[in-house]
Design a protein around this motif. Sequence first.
Motif, PDB file in Angstrom:
ATOM      1  N   GLU A 185      -9.469   7.973   3.746  1.00  0.00           N
ATOM      2  CA  GLU A 185     -10.341   7.469   2.675  1.00  0.00           C
ATOM      3  C   GLU A 185     -10.927   8.561   1.791  1.00  0.00           C
ATOM      4  OE1 GLU A 185     -13.253   4.804   4.316  1.00  0.00           O
ATOM      5  OE2 GLU A 185     -11.741   3.341   4.952  1.00  0.00           O
TER       6      GLU A 185
ATOM      7  N   ASN B 169       5.582  -4.744   8.894  1.00  0.00           N
ATOM      8  CA  ASN B 169       4.975  -5.065  10.192  1.00  0.00           C
ATOM      9  C   ASN B 169       5.676  -6.254  10.822  1.00  0.00           C
ATOM     10  OD1 ASN B 169       2.334  -3.362  10.288  1.00  0.00           O
ATOM     11  ND2 ASN B 169       2.389  -4.238   8.224  1.00  0.00           N
TER      12      ASN B 169
ATOM     13  N   ILE C  12       0.723  -8.662   4.406  1.00  0.00           N
ATOM     14  CA  ILE C  12       0.729 -10.068   3.985  1.00  0.00           C
ATOM     15  C   ILE C  12      -0.669 -10.591   3.631  1.00  0.00           C
ATOM     16  CG2 ILE C  12       0.486 -11.066   6.308  1.00  0.00           C
ATOM     17  CD1 ILE C  12       2.641 -13.156   5.441  1.00  0.00           C
ATOM     18  N   ARG C  13      -0.717 -11.478   2.652  1.00  0.00           N
ATOM     19  CA  ARG C  13      -1.931 -12.181   2.250  1.00  0.00           C
ATOM     20  C   ARG C  13      -1.592 -13.656   2.114  1.00  0.00           C
ATOM     21  NH1 ARG C  13      -3.375  -7.973   3.647  1.00  0.00           N
ATOM     22  NH2 ARG C  13      -4.545  -6.369   2.536  1.00  0.00           N
TER      23      ARG C  13
ATOM     24  N   PHE D 145      -7.200   4.286   1.577  1.00  0.00           N
ATOM     25  CA  PHE D 145      -7.813   3.982   0.291  1.00  0.00           C
ATOM     26  C   PHE D 145      -7.862   5.200  -0.626  1.00  0.00           C
ATOM     27  CE2 PHE D 145     -10.387   0.322   2.421  1.00  0.00           C
ATOM     28  CZ  PHE D 145      -9.220  -0.390   2.560  1.00  0.00           C
TER      29      PHE D 145
ATOM     30  N   GLN E 230       0.844  -1.193   0.000  1.00  0.00           N
ATOM     31  CA  GLN E 230       0.000   0.000   0.000  1.00  0.00           C
ATOM     32  C   GLN E 230       0.882   1.246   0.000  1.00  0.00           C
ATOM     33  OE1 GLN E 230      -2.547   0.890   3.448  1.00  0.00           O
ATOM     34  NE2 GLN E 230      -4.097   1.661   2.022  1.00  0.00           N
TER      35      GLN E 230
ATOM     36  N   GLU F 140       3.799   0.242   2.463  1.00  0.00           N
ATOM     37  CA  GLU F 140       3.743  -0.692   3.581  1.00  0.00           C
ATOM     38  C   GLU F 140       3.437  -2.069   3.010  1.00  0.00           C
ATOM     39  OE1 GLU F 140       0.891   0.120   6.697  1.00  0.00           O
ATOM     40  OE2 GLU F 140       1.428  -1.721   7.780  1.00  0.00           O
TER      41      GLU F 140
ATOM     42  N   ASP G 146       2.737   1.422  15.362  1.00  0.00           N
ATOM     43  CA  ASP G 146       1.546   1.231  14.543  1.00  0.00           C
ATOM     44  C   ASP G 146       0.300   1.405  15.407  1.00  0.00           C
ATOM     45  OD1 ASP G 146       0.073   0.599  12.324  1.00  0.00           O
ATOM     46  OD2 ASP G 146       0.947  -1.380  12.043  1.00  0.00           O
ATOM     47  N   ASP G 147      -0.811   1.738  14.785  1.00  0.00           N
ATOM     48  CA  ASP G 147      -2.112   1.834  15.464  1.00  0.00           C
ATOM     49  C   ASP G 147      -2.019   2.744  16.686  1.00  0.00           C
ATOM     50  OD1 ASP G 147      -2.733  -0.116  13.596  1.00  0.00           O
ATOM     51  OD2 ASP G 147      -2.567  -1.764  15.018  1.00  0.00           O
TER      52      ASP G 147
HETATM   53  P1  C2E Z   1      -1.835  -2.333   9.955  1.00  0.00           P
HETATM   54  O1  C2E Z   1      -0.379  -2.513   9.909  1.00  0.00           O
HETATM   55  O2  C2E Z   1      -2.385  -1.270  10.823  1.00  0.00           O
HETATM   56  O3  C2E Z   1      -2.254  -2.144   8.437  1.00  0.00           O
HETATM   57  C1  C2E Z   1      -3.310  -1.328   8.005  1.00  0.00           C
HETATM   58  C2  C2E Z   1      -4.546  -2.145   7.680  1.00  0.00           C
HETATM   59  O4  C2E Z   1      -5.593  -1.253   7.298  1.00  0.00           O
HETATM   60  C3  C2E Z   1      -4.367  -3.087   6.498  1.00  0.00           C
HETATM   61  O5  C2E Z   1      -5.217  -4.214   6.716  1.00  0.00           O
HETATM   62  C4  C2E Z   1      -4.886  -2.253   5.326  1.00  0.00           C
HETATM   63  O6  C2E Z   1      -5.333  -3.032   4.250  1.00  0.00           O
HETATM   64  C5  C2E Z   1      -6.017  -1.528   5.987  1.00  0.00           C
HETATM   65  N1  C2E Z   1      -6.277  -0.222   5.358  1.00  0.00           N
HETATM   66  C6  C2E Z   1      -5.412   0.587   4.733  1.00  0.00           C
HETATM   67  N2  C2E Z   1      -5.990   1.735   4.324  1.00  0.00           N
HETATM   68  C7  C2E Z   1      -7.287   1.646   4.703  1.00  0.00           C
HETATM   69  C8  C2E Z   1      -8.419   2.532   4.569  1.00  0.00           C
HETATM   70  O7  C2E Z   1      -8.346   3.616   4.003  1.00  0.00           O
HETATM   71  N3  C2E Z   1      -9.594   2.091   5.103  1.00  0.00           N
HETATM   72  C9  C2E Z   1      -9.713   0.876   5.726  1.00  0.00           C
HETATM   73  N4  C2E Z   1     -10.906   0.537   6.202  1.00  0.00           N
HETATM   74  N5  C2E Z   1      -8.665   0.032   5.876  1.00  0.00           N
HETATM   75  C10 C2E Z   1      -7.461   0.409   5.374  1.00  0.00           C
HETATM   76  P2  C2E Z   1      -4.675  -5.697   6.510  1.00  0.00           P
HETATM   77  O8  C2E Z   1      -3.809  -5.764   5.292  1.00  0.00           O
HETATM   78  O9  C2E Z   1      -5.844  -6.601   6.608  1.00  0.00           O
HETATM   79  O10 C2E Z   1      -3.726  -5.920   7.757  1.00  0.00           O
HETATM   80  C11 C2E Z   1      -4.231  -5.961   9.068  1.00  0.00           C
HETATM   81  C12 C2E Z   1      -3.113  -5.999  10.084  1.00  0.00           C
HETATM   82  O11 C2E Z   1      -2.371  -7.223   9.989  1.00  0.00           O
HETATM   83  C13 C2E Z   1      -2.071  -4.918   9.877  1.00  0.00           C
HETATM   84  O12 C2E Z   1      -2.552  -3.703  10.410  1.00  0.00           O
HETATM   85  C14 C2E Z   1      -0.890  -5.479  10.623  1.00  0.00           C
HETATM   86  O13 C2E Z   1      -0.997  -5.224  12.002  1.00  0.00           O
HETATM   87  C15 C2E Z   1      -1.047  -6.978  10.389  1.00  0.00           C
HETATM   88  N6  C2E Z   1      -0.109  -7.397   9.327  1.00  0.00           N
HETATM   89  C16 C2E Z   1      -0.160  -7.171   7.996  1.00  0.00           C
HETATM   90  N7  C2E Z   1       0.903  -7.705   7.343  1.00  0.00           N
HETATM   91  C17 C2E Z   1       1.674  -8.271   8.311  1.00  0.00           C
HETATM   92  C18 C2E Z   1       2.931  -8.979   8.280  1.00  0.00           C
HETATM   93  O14 C2E Z   1       3.590  -9.156   7.243  1.00  0.00           O
HETATM   94  N8  C2E Z   1       3.419  -9.417   9.485  1.00  0.00           N
HETATM   95  C19 C2E Z   1       2.728  -9.195  10.662  1.00  0.00           C
HETATM   96  N9  C2E Z   1       3.268  -9.665  11.817  1.00  0.00           N
HETATM   97  N10 C2E Z   1       1.562  -8.535  10.713  1.00  0.00           N
HETATM   98  C20 C2E Z   1       1.030  -8.076   9.548  1.00  0.00           C
END
Ligand code: C2E
Length: 280
Positions: free
Chosen positions: A239, A118, A62-63, A258, A45, A59, A179-180
Amino acid sequence: EAKRQGKGRICVYTSDMTDTVRTRLNLEQGLHHALERQELELYYQPVFSMANERLSGFEALIRWNHPVSGVLLPDQFIRIAEESGQIQSIGSWVLDTALQQLSQWTEATGTALVMAVNVSPKQFLQDDFLASVELALRRWQVPAHQLEIEITESVLQDFQRSRGIVSGLRELGVSVAIDDFGTGYSSLALLKHLPVSRIKIDRSFILALPGNARDHGLVSVMLKMAGSLELEVTAEGVETWQQAAVLQQLGCSAAQGFYYGQPAPTATALHDAICRHDRG
Ligand code: C2E
Ligand code: MG
Ligand code: MG
Ligand code: MG
């Protein structure tokens, strides 16, 4: 029950075994093969600098392309990976893959883009985490300042250790972001104890902007605080252009969401982000 009987025991599940347990077991077993079967994939992203509306980096998110269930999001399997001890190997794969991608994009664009990765607390607190970061940087010839490690407040569970690791990363020249930010109970404790370089304001604070005066106040305070601590800030989950405008007005330096671009696979992420830039 199965867990209490210990590893390696065979047990027969009765029909009252819930779907949740079954799903979890399936995922945990499937995850063992996910890496070797190349079912894991990174989406990227874009992150934009607010001052000049330019792409500053990505950023990695992962999927898991699950053979039966389709694309799974991290919230559906990262916790399982942590609990089953698989997060280490997945985490190193993420770091390695993201840096390889970054080195390609850096070459393609001639720009020192930043890659945010992350890292889950278990991976972060591992003995050889620092060494593995150094190795991956060297392997892909990525300058340390182009890597940003994202951690959450759950690293505070071992805070002496965390402090050492954050300092170590900063000494290497790697950025560290919280983060967050603002969602946990100890966001301020993180800032007090860890020499991080950035906070990422959680999207729950951005959601109701610009209308919500309370959230506007909170975001404004976070930006002021970050300013006086000389921390960089990224706003997450932007967004709409109205949200972007307010953040810019408040002096936020970077944003993602987004409005700027969805997470996208390798093949399209850079192209999408550059098109967004040319449009804007
Ligand atoms: P995060 O690091 O806070 O990543 C942001 C999440 O918000 C991502 O969800 C992203 O797709 C979503 N997002 C981005 N922009 C927007 C927006 O404008 N609106 C909304 N509603 N959502 C948005 P995702 O990809 O499902 O990831 C969720 C969490 O999973 C991440 O939160 C992170 O904490 C974790 N994660 C993702 N990739 C990895 C990884 O490779 N390793 C680890 N340990 N954790 C990961
Ligand atoms: Mg993140
Ligand atoms: Mg976040
Ligand atoms: Mg998150």
